[in-house]
Design an enzyme around this catalytic site. Structure first.
Site, short mmCIF file in Angstrom:
data_model
loop_
_atom_site.label_atom_id
_atom_site.label_comp_id
_atom_site.label_asym_id
_atom_site.label_seq_id
_atom_site.Cartn_x
_atom_site.Cartn_y
_atom_site.Cartn_z
N HIS A 21 5.86 -0.98 0.00
CA HIS A 21 6.45 -0.30 1.15
C HIS A 21 5.42 -0.18 2.25
CE1 HIS A 21 9.97 0.47 -1.15
NE2 HIS A 21 9.37 1.28 -2.00
N THR A 22 5.85 0.39 3.39
CA THR A 22 4.94 0.60 4.51
C THR A 22 3.70 1.36 4.06
OG1 THR A 22 6.88 0.81 5.90
CG2 THR A 22 4.77 1.47 6.86
N GLN A 23 2.55 0.75 4.26
CA GLN A 23 1.32 1.43 3.88
C GLN A 23 0.45 1.79 5.07
OE1 GLN A 23 -0.41 -0.42 0.17
NE2 GLN A 23 1.40 -1.68 0.57
#
Lengths: 264, 257
Positions: A41-43
């Site tokens: 996911h968005t990190q």
């Protein structure tokens, strides 16, 4: 490292919340997951907006944010509006990932349409919208897929002002003054001093509030390298919600000449 | 056994254009003991008479609190009422958790009506056998609604359901113009007078069988029973109640549509 990682590596300010999935599962070691990429996911945020600042004043709330969306340190988009009118009584300001912000805009728009369909005289007041947003933000952080933003929600409903903060971890607080991003360091003390020296928001006139906001935005433009001297200011007061067109404040750079290594 | 050949299941029309099973369900509401609701500009009130199967048993409760700002009085099958009130409580909690907002009364009543309507249209099902009077306070003021097994719901200034509810309605129709400006005490008094009209000749309202509930802007939903009703019942006893005269039998029942 794949190509995307190379592009990203060292190019963005990466927050230190967690190691990247790529670092946790080295690709060169045998693994039961060989050949299967882990879900990532968005990190880190990609295109980002900087500070949002806001304060309560006598009979309303005022909020400001500049119109820059940065791509890392690159000033990529210079006309992105980061203040969004939610209802006739509430405005949402966003720091952080712009695409996540746009997602939240769409989501809130759907909520508003659902609410209007009832057509029964009930409206979602600022505290209700805030609670909903808090739930969304905390839900997403609990899925390990946070919406990478720090939101400020300002509203004025039934002669009551509302000013609240919610971030990517679902943390919230409400206060007479709020500033996110670099503004949390540079503008918040100025806002607090301005409001507290007058004895509270009830003694801050709208003219005072404009002056305070503009002074803060000027300081932020001087010192925050991800900011722009082009910003919008929202005023939410009784029977009035107004978001200005983007405008600038006067700045003074004459001192630069006498500093060695500063410019020419 | 059957009234006619068109009432064996819910979704079959009679040639006269009626759904008999739905009408039977409405009869179930009329078998329950009476409940009366009325409201002013500031408060909404419910009063009801409780029944007991005998001296050895307790009285069946008639008021159900849904949330601090909302509650219901029931007439008909208690078990169905428990299903519906459980649903209402869930929805009220959901609204609080998701929006930090007390559930608007009109919305939950519409949702309840949708649930009831589904049960009048699906083969193999049955309608709910309970009528509800819902009172509540929200952003738009105090409210009183009636929900019936047919899926109809209306907002009222005053309403009565249950056994001999027509007598109470007659009282309410004669006095409703005073309700808007009435104090909470007067509103309860009107409610009890209307309720008194539903009683059989040899029955009286007392601290055992009466039940009162109210809600208002700065008044959480509250149920009064037992000794707490002494003062209200004393006032009731000291008044010459013109309402005691039951409705003439030849008056057509008020239609709820």
């Amino acid at each position: 490292m794949n190509r995307q990682d190379q592009l990203l590596d060292g190019f963005y300010r990466r927050d230190t919340y967690s190691p990247r999935v790529q670092d946790m599962y080295p690709r060169d070691q045998p693994s039961a997951f060989a050949g299967v990429d882990p879900v990532a996911h968005t990190q880190s945020p990609i295109v980002t907006g900087t500070s949002v600042i806001a304060l309560k004043f006598q009979g309303g709330v005022m909020m400001a944010a500049d119109t820059l969306a940065s791509y890392g340190s690159l000033a990529r988009f210079r006309d992105v509006e980061r203040l969004h009118k939610l209802t006739d009584t509430a405005v949402l300001g966003s720091t952080g990932d712009v695409s996540d912000y746009q997602h939240v805009q769409h989501m809130m728009e759907r909520l508003m349409i659902r609410e209007d369909y009832h057509n029964d005289g009930h409206k979602l007041a600022p505290p209700h919208l805030f609670e909903y947003l808090r739930n969304v933000m905390y839900h997403r952080r609990s899925k390990n897929d946070p919406l990478w933003n720090r939101f400020v929600l300002a509203g004025h409903h039934n002669n009551t002002s509302f000013l609240g903060y919610v971030d990517l971890q679902g943390t919230t607080y409400q206060s007479d003054t709020i500033a996110t991003g670099f503004g949390a360091h540079l503008a918040q003390p100025l806002l607090r001093k301005a409001v507290e020296s007058r004895g509270g928001p009830q003694n801050v006139t709208e003219e005072d509030a404009i002056k305070i906001i503009e002074d803060c935005m000027r300081v932020l433009f001087y010192r925050d390298a991800r900011s722009l001297n082009k910003f919008q200011r929202a005023t939410i007061a009784t029977d009035r919600l107004e978001i200005t067109e983007p405008y600038s404040v006067d700045t003074e750079w004459a001192f630069a000449e006498s500093i060695r290594g500063y410019g020419v | 056994m059957f009234r006619n050949q068109y009432d064996s299941d819910i979704s079959v029309w009679s040639p006269q254009g009626r759904l008999h099973q739905v009408e039977y369900a409405l009869e179930a509401v009329k078998q329950g003991s009476a409940a009366v609701g009325l409201r002013s500009k500031t408060h909404a009130v419910l009063v009801a008479v409780k029944r007991t199967p005998g001296d050895l048993a307790s009285y069946q409760k008639k008021m159900i609190r849904i949330d601090d700002h909302m509650g219901v009085a029931i007439a008909g099958l208690t078990s169905d009422a428990r299903v519906l009130s459980n649903y209402m409580r869930t929805e009220a909690m959901r609204s609080k958790m998701l929006y930090n907002r007390p559930l608007p009364i009109g919305r939950i009543v519409s949702a309840l009506a949708d649930k009831a309507q589904v049960n009048t249209q699906n083969y193999g099902g049955r309608p709910y056998g309970v009528g509800l009077l819902v009172i509540g306070q929200d952003e738009t003021g105090p409210h009183l609604f009636e929900c019936s097994p047919s899926g109809n719901n209306f907002e009222y200034y005053a309403m009565a359901i249950g056994a001999r509810g027509q007598s109470a309605k007659t009282y309410l129709e004669r006095h409703y113009e005073q309700f808007a400006e009435a104090s909470l005490e007067d509103l309860v008094h009107h409610g009890l007078q209307a309720l008194k009209a539903t009683l059989q000749q040899d029955k009286k309202l007392d601290t055992d069988n009466a039940s009162v509930a109210f809600v208002g802007e700065n008044q959480k939903f509250t149920v009064l029973e037992g000794e707490a009703l002494t003062s209200y019942l004393a006032r009731l006893g000291s008044t010459d109640a013109p309402a005691a005269a039951a409705a003439p039998a030849d008056v057509a029942p008020m239609e709820t549509e």
